[in-house]
Design a protein around this motif. Sequence first.
Motif, mmCIF file in Angstrom:
data_model
loop_
_atom_site.group_PDB
_atom_site.id
_atom_site.type_symbol
_atom_site.label_atom_id
_atom_site.label_comp_id
_atom_site.label_asym_id
_atom_site.label_seq_id
_atom_site.Cartn_x
_atom_site.Cartn_y
_atom_site.Cartn_z
ATOM 1 N N ASP A 58 23.099 53.763 95.826
ATOM 2 C CA ASP A 58 23.290 52.701 95.296
ATOM 3 C C ASP A 58 22.645 52.431 93.773
ATOM 4 O O ASP A 58 22.700 52.293 92.820
ATOM 5 C CB ASP A 58 22.116 51.333 96.061
ATOM 6 N N LYS A 59 21.562 52.800 94.287
ATOM 7 C CA LYS A 59 20.305 52.661 92.430
ATOM 8 C C LYS A 59 21.211 53.828 91.569
ATOM 9 O O LYS A 59 21.249 52.806 90.374
ATOM 10 C CB LYS A 59 19.090 53.599 93.019
ATOM 11 N N THR A 60 21.650 54.717 91.676
ATOM 12 C CA THR A 60 22.877 55.714 90.778
ATOM 13 C C THR A 60 23.377 54.383 90.100
ATOM 14 O O THR A 60 23.778 54.613 89.003
ATOM 15 C CB THR A 60 22.741 56.958 91.176
ATOM 16 N N VAL A 61 24.138 54.180 91.221
ATOM 17 C CA VAL A 61 25.900 53.010 91.091
ATOM 18 C C VAL A 61 25.329 52.198 89.860
ATOM 19 O O VAL A 61 25.831 51.779 89.289
ATOM 20 C CB VAL A 61 26.738 53.382 91.745
ATOM 21 N N ALA A 62 24.412 51.392 90.436
ATOM 22 C CA ALA A 62 24.183 50.534 89.288
ATOM 23 C C ALA A 62 23.308 50.711 87.962
ATOM 24 O O ALA A 62 23.638 49.633 87.542
ATOM 25 C CB ALA A 62 22.563 49.501 90.462
ATOM 26 N N ASP A 63 22.505 51.548 88.093
ATOM 27 C CA ASP A 63 22.583 52.283 87.137
ATOM 28 C C ASP A 63 22.842 52.599 85.943
ATOM 29 O O ASP A 63 23.359 52.213 84.428
ATOM 30 C CB ASP A 63 21.225 53.181 86.890
ATOM 31 N N TYR A 66 24.999 49.622 84.191
ATOM 32 C CA TYR A 66 23.991 49.143 83.568
ATOM 33 C C TYR A 66 23.702 49.703 82.528
ATOM 34 O O TYR A 66 24.161 48.952 80.736
ATOM 35 C CB TYR A 66 22.619 49.220 84.151
ATOM 36 N N GLN A 67 24.246 50.679 82.513
ATOM 37 C CA GLN A 67 24.180 51.376 80.899
ATOM 38 C C GLN A 67 26.043 51.608 80.581
ATOM 39 O O GLN A 67 25.667 51.587 79.443
ATOM 40 C CB GLN A 67 24.077 53.202 81.590
ATOM 41 N N HIS A 68 26.635 50.861 80.717
ATOM 42 C CA HIS A 68 27.769 51.065 80.599
ATOM 43 C C HIS A 68 29.030 49.435 80.276
ATOM 44 O O HIS A 68 30.117 49.253 80.219
ATOM 45 C CB HIS A 68 29.275 51.173 81.582
ATOM 46 N N THR A 69 27.509 48.843 79.831
ATOM 47 C CA THR A 69 28.035 47.218 80.127
ATOM 48 C C THR A 69 28.055 46.748 78.021
ATOM 49 O O THR A 69 27.616 47.783 77.621
ATOM 50 C CB THR A 69 27.191 45.971 80.288
ATOM 51 N N PRO A 71 29.322 43.047 75.865
ATOM 52 C CA PRO A 71 29.844 41.844 75.546
ATOM 53 C C PRO A 71 30.477 41.170 75.918
ATOM 54 O O PRO A 71 31.692 40.523 76.649
ATOM 55 C CB PRO A 71 29.547 41.295 73.793
ATOM 56 N N ALA A 72 31.635 41.862 75.497
ATOM 57 C CA ALA A 72 33.737 41.596 75.737
ATOM 58 C C ALA A 72 33.736 42.132 77.423
ATOM 59 O O ALA A 72 34.181 40.844 77.673
ATOM 60 C CB ALA A 72 34.061 43.026 74.869
ATOM 61 N N LEU A 73 33.543 42.972 77.308
ATOM 62 C CA LEU A 73 33.643 43.180 78.865
ATOM 63 C C LEU A 73 32.775 42.138 80.001
ATOM 64 O O LEU A 73 33.429 41.928 80.736
ATOM 65 C CB LEU A 73 33.375 45.145 79.232
ATOM 66 N N THR A 74 31.393 42.200 79.725
ATOM 67 C CA THR A 74 30.665 41.493 80.580
ATOM 68 C C THR A 74 30.912 40.054 80.401
ATOM 69 O O THR A 74 31.513 39.100 81.814
ATOM 70 C CB THR A 74 29.483 41.380 79.897
ATOM 71 N N LYS A 75 32.281 39.735 79.701
ATOM 72 C CA LYS A 75 33.272 38.107 79.881
ATOM 73 C C LYS A 75 33.858 37.803 80.451
ATOM 74 O O LYS A 75 34.077 36.700 81.337
ATOM 75 C CB LYS A 75 33.340 37.448 77.751
ATOM 76 N N VAL A 76 34.743 39.256 80.719
ATOM 77 C CA VAL A 76 35.702 39.187 81.360
ATOM 78 C C VAL A 76 34.922 39.238 82.323
ATOM 79 O O VAL A 76 35.849 38.485 83.522
ATOM 80 C CB VAL A 76 36.846 40.553 80.668
ATOM 81 N N ILE A 194 34.135 44.953 91.578
ATOM 82 C CA ILE A 194 33.449 45.775 90.405
ATOM 83 C C ILE A 194 32.558 45.008 89.804
ATOM 84 O O ILE A 194 31.512 44.523 89.256
ATOM 85 C CB ILE A 194 34.227 46.100 90.149
ATOM 86 N N THR A 195 32.875 43.915 89.435
ATOM 87 C CA THR A 195 32.481 42.405 88.987
ATOM 88 C C THR A 195 30.680 42.073 89.081
ATOM 89 O O THR A 195 29.299 42.126 88.334
ATOM 90 C CB THR A 195 33.137 40.935 88.784
ATOM 91 N N ARG A 196 31.203 42.332 90.917
ATOM 92 C CA ARG A 196 29.204 42.516 91.246
ATOM 93 C C ARG A 196 28.308 43.202 90.933
ATOM 94 O O ARG A 196 27.224 43.233 90.818
ATOM 95 C CB ARG A 196 29.498 41.554 92.884
ATOM 96 N N MET A 197 29.093 44.395 90.836
ATOM 97 C CA MET A 197 28.117 45.149 90.755
ATOM 98 C C MET A 197 27.423 45.743 89.364
ATOM 99 O O MET A 197 26.510 46.021 89.389
ATOM 100 C CB MET A 197 28.732 46.855 91.459
ATOM 101 N N TYR A 198 28.573 45.297 88.600
ATOM 102 C CA TYR A 198 28.576 45.314 87.319
ATOM 103 C C TYR A 198 27.011 44.497 85.833
ATOM 104 O O TYR A 198 26.867 44.509 85.207
ATOM 105 C CB TYR A 198 30.123 45.269 86.049
#
Length: 240
Positions: A58-63, A66-69, A71-76, A194-198
């Motif tokens: 869980d922590k590995t996937v969450a990290d 987090y490292q691949h966020t 601004p444009a993708l976050t809006k989507v 995926i959006t919830r994890m992202y």
Amino acid sequence: MLDFIRGLKARALQRHDRATWMLFFRLAAGAVVLIVATTIFGNIAEDVATSDSIVQVDKTVADWFYQHTTPALTKVMLVITNMHGTLPVSMAVITLCAWLAWRRNWYWLLCVGLTVPEGMLLNVGMKYAFQRSRPSFDNQLLTLTTYSFPSGHVAGATLLYGVVVALLLPQVRSWKARALLVWVALFIVSVVAITRMYLGVHYLTDVLAAFAESIAWLALCITGVHAYWERKFWIAPPPS
């Protein structure tokens, strides 16, 4: 004339037997899905409750998310995730129920009414039962104060699209079209997960457990309603 009447009786009995077998087949299929999905949810819940090795995954996937966020993708991601919140899903259910009532389709009205609202309430109960904290990062994209396990957005999406697929499948004759319908629903639910994890508000096990929990609830409700609706086939004696 006598032979004609006997033929009619034989065909009626055959139809009754076929309907009875179809009923038990559907009940058995629903029971299998319920058992498998419940087992998956139980295993995930046990691992989370005991902080098993899956918690490190869980922590590995969450990290990684987090490292691949960007601004444009976050809006989507925010647009997609907000489209599957409690209010939009509730409005979709109300609209679907209103349409079914207008069509006097009481069978599917009962299915939808039992499946989605109660399934979402079940998810809330699970959250309070496990009381798992949400992921935490230095620069949180989205901050929520509710509990994390299991994901409410994934549960709502699974319940909504799952019952819609169940509603539409009998209307589709081509197996390719049926497969496409199921694939599209699974794809949308996966994107919501995926959006919830992202966005950093859920772990991988949160979304997987929500999916398994909702599939189990779907199987229970739809199978139960079908058994209730078709009970005449196994309560009423065959024509004689």
